[in-house]
Design a protein around this motif. Structure first.
Motif, PDB file in Angstrom:
ATOM      1  N   ARG A  42     -14.697  -1.967   5.083  1.00  0.00           N
ATOM      2  CA  ARG A  42     -15.207  -3.182   5.741  1.00  0.00           C
ATOM      3  C   ARG A  42     -14.086  -3.980   6.403  1.00  0.00           C
ATOM      4  NH1 ARG A  42     -18.145  -3.663   0.829  1.00  0.00           N
ATOM      5  NH2 ARG A  42     -16.830  -5.404   0.196  1.00  0.00           N
ATOM      6  N   ALA A  43     -12.867  -3.840   5.917  1.00  0.00           N
ATOM      7  CA  ALA A  43     -11.738  -4.624   6.429  1.00  0.00           C
ATOM      8  C   ALA A  43     -11.121  -4.037   7.689  1.00  0.00           C
ATOM      9  CB  ALA A  43     -10.662  -4.734   5.348  1.00  0.00           C
ATOM     10  N   LYS A  44     -11.460  -2.815   8.032  1.00  0.00           N
ATOM     11  CA  LYS A  44     -10.840  -2.163   9.198  1.00  0.00           C
ATOM     12  C   LYS A  44     -10.970  -3.017  10.448  1.00  0.00           C
ATOM     13  CE  LYS A  44     -11.012   2.627   7.812  1.00  0.00           C
ATOM     14  NZ  LYS A  44     -11.551   3.949   8.057  1.00  0.00           N
ATOM     15  N   GLY A  45      -9.833  -3.303  11.063  1.00  0.00           N
ATOM     16  CA  GLY A  45      -9.817  -4.068  12.296  1.00  0.00           C
ATOM     17  C   GLY A  45     -10.048  -5.557  12.130  1.00  0.00           C
ATOM     18  N   ARG A  46     -10.073  -6.034  10.910  1.00  0.00           N
ATOM     19  CA  ARG A  46     -10.341  -7.449  10.643  1.00  0.00           C
ATOM     20  C   ARG A  46      -9.168  -8.325  11.053  1.00  0.00           C
ATOM     21  NH1 ARG A  46     -13.428  -9.216   5.283  1.00  0.00           N
ATOM     22  NH2 ARG A  46     -14.949  -8.045   6.458  1.00  0.00           N
ATOM     23  N   ALA A  47      -9.468  -9.533  11.461  1.00  0.00           N
ATOM     24  CA  ALA A  47      -8.480 -10.583  11.749  1.00  0.00           C
ATOM     25  C   ALA A  47      -7.523 -10.197  12.873  1.00  0.00           C
ATOM     26  CB  ALA A  47      -7.710 -10.958  10.483  1.00  0.00           C
ATOM     27  N   ALA A  56      -4.373  -1.524   4.905  1.00  0.00           N
ATOM     28  CA  ALA A  56      -3.261  -1.724   3.971  1.00  0.00           C
ATOM     29  C   ALA A  56      -3.302  -3.121   3.358  1.00  0.00           C
ATOM     30  CB  ALA A  56      -1.925  -1.495   4.678  1.00  0.00           C
ATOM     31  N   LEU A  57      -3.608  -4.123   4.187  1.00  0.00           N
ATOM     32  CA  LEU A  57      -3.690  -5.498   3.687  1.00  0.00           C
ATOM     33  C   LEU A  57      -4.813  -5.632   2.661  1.00  0.00           C
ATOM     34  CD1 LEU A  57      -2.805  -8.442   3.712  1.00  0.00           C
ATOM     35  CD2 LEU A  57      -4.309  -8.790   5.699  1.00  0.00           C
ATOM     36  N   ALA A  58      -5.980  -5.086   2.968  1.00  0.00           N
ATOM     37  CA  ALA A  58      -7.116  -5.187   2.045  1.00  0.00           C
ATOM     38  C   ALA A  58      -6.807  -4.518   0.707  1.00  0.00           C
ATOM     39  CB  ALA A  58      -8.364  -4.564   2.674  1.00  0.00           C
ATOM     40  N   ILE A  59      -6.230  -3.334   0.736  1.00  0.00           N
ATOM     41  CA  ILE A  59      -5.897  -2.611  -0.499  1.00  0.00           C
ATOM     42  C   ILE A  59      -4.864  -3.396  -1.307  1.00  0.00           C
ATOM     43  CG2 ILE A  59      -4.809  -0.517  -1.430  1.00  0.00           C
ATOM     44  CD1 ILE A  59      -7.550   0.136  -0.382  1.00  0.00           C
ATOM     45  N   SER A  60      -3.820  -3.867  -0.638  1.00  0.00           N
ATOM     46  CA  SER A  60      -2.769  -4.582  -1.376  1.00  0.00           C
ATOM     47  C   SER A  60      -3.277  -5.903  -1.933  1.00  0.00           C
ATOM     48  CB  SER A  60      -1.535  -4.792  -0.495  1.00  0.00           C
ATOM     49  OG  SER A  60      -1.849  -5.526   0.662  1.00  0.00           O
ATOM     50  N   LEU A  61      -4.130  -6.601  -1.197  1.00  0.00           N
ATOM     51  CA  LEU A  61      -4.699  -7.849  -1.707  1.00  0.00           C
ATOM     52  C   LEU A  61      -5.552  -7.598  -2.945  1.00  0.00           C
ATOM     53  CD1 LEU A  61      -5.758  -9.640   1.602  1.00  0.00           C
ATOM     54  CD2 LEU A  61      -3.891 -10.299   0.060  1.00  0.00           C
ATOM     55  N   LYS A  62      -6.357  -6.531  -2.908  1.00  0.00           N
ATOM     56  CA  LYS A  62      -7.205  -6.222  -4.069  1.00  0.00           C
ATOM     57  C   LYS A  62      -6.371  -5.840  -5.278  1.00  0.00           C
ATOM     58  CE  LYS A  62     -10.671  -6.522  -4.805  1.00  0.00           C
ATOM     59  NZ  LYS A  62     -11.236  -7.732  -5.418  1.00  0.00           N
ATOM     60  N   MET A  63      -5.302  -5.089  -5.058  1.00  0.00           N
ATOM     61  CA  MET A  63      -4.440  -4.716  -6.179  1.00  0.00           C
ATOM     62  C   MET A  63      -3.773  -5.957  -6.771  1.00  0.00           C
ATOM     63  SD  MET A  63      -2.884  -1.121  -4.698  1.00  0.00           S
ATOM     64  CE  MET A  63      -1.419  -1.230  -5.671  1.00  0.00           C
ATOM     65  N   PHE A  64      -3.243  -6.815  -5.900  1.00  0.00           N
ATOM     66  CA  PHE A  64      -2.586  -8.030  -6.362  1.00  0.00           C
ATOM     67  C   PHE A  64      -3.569  -8.963  -7.063  1.00  0.00           C
ATOM     68  CE2 PHE A  64      -1.177 -12.420  -5.774  1.00  0.00           C
ATOM     69  CZ  PHE A  64       0.051 -12.363  -6.409  1.00  0.00           C
TER      70      PHE A  64
END
Length: 101
Positions: A42-47, A56-64
Motif C-alpha cells: 500500500r505504501a508504494k509510491g506514497r508521499a 523501504a520506508l514503510a518496512i523500516s517504520l514498521k520494524m521500528f
C-alpha cells in the motif's frame, strides 16, 4: 499477542563507490502485529517517493514502531513517541492525497 513472523536479510551488493562487496549477509527474524508485506504494498509510491524508497520506508517504520511498542516504557523512546506518531499519520495522509490526484 498474535503476530506475523518475518525473516529480514540485508545482503551487501556494492560499496560506496559502486565496487562489488564480498561480505556475509545479515539475517534475523522479527515479529510484528501487522502484515508488513500488505503495508509495504500500500505504501508504494506514497508521499512522492519512488516505489523502492517508499517500500523501504514503510518496512523500516514498521520494524521500528514494533520495537518501540514492545518497549514503550523504556525512557529511550520517551521523546520520540509523539513526533513518531505524527510522522506516521502524515505518511498515511500523504498516500491518500497522492492517490486522489
Amino acid at each position: 499477542m498474535n503476530s506475523y513472523s518475518y525473516r529480514v536479510t540485508v545482503e551487501p551488493l556494492t560499496g560506496s563507490k559502486g565496487e562489488p562487496v564480498e561480505a556475509t549477509a545479515l539475517s534475523f527474524v522479527i515479529k510484528n502485529h501487522d502484515d508488513i508485506l500488505a503495508i509495504a504494498e500500500r505504501a508504494k509510491g506514497r508521499a512522492g517517493l519512488d516505489e523502492e524508497t517508499s517500500t523501504a520506508l514503510a518496512i523500516s517504520l514498521k520494524m521500528f514502531s514494533e520495537v518501540m511498542l514492545l518497549n514503550r516504557k523504556n525512557p529511550l523512546f520517551e521523546n520520540i513517541q509523539g513526533p513518531f506518531r505524527d510522522f506516521i499519520q502524515a505518511f498515511k495522509a500523504a498516500g491518500k492525497t497522492d492517490r486522489a490526484e
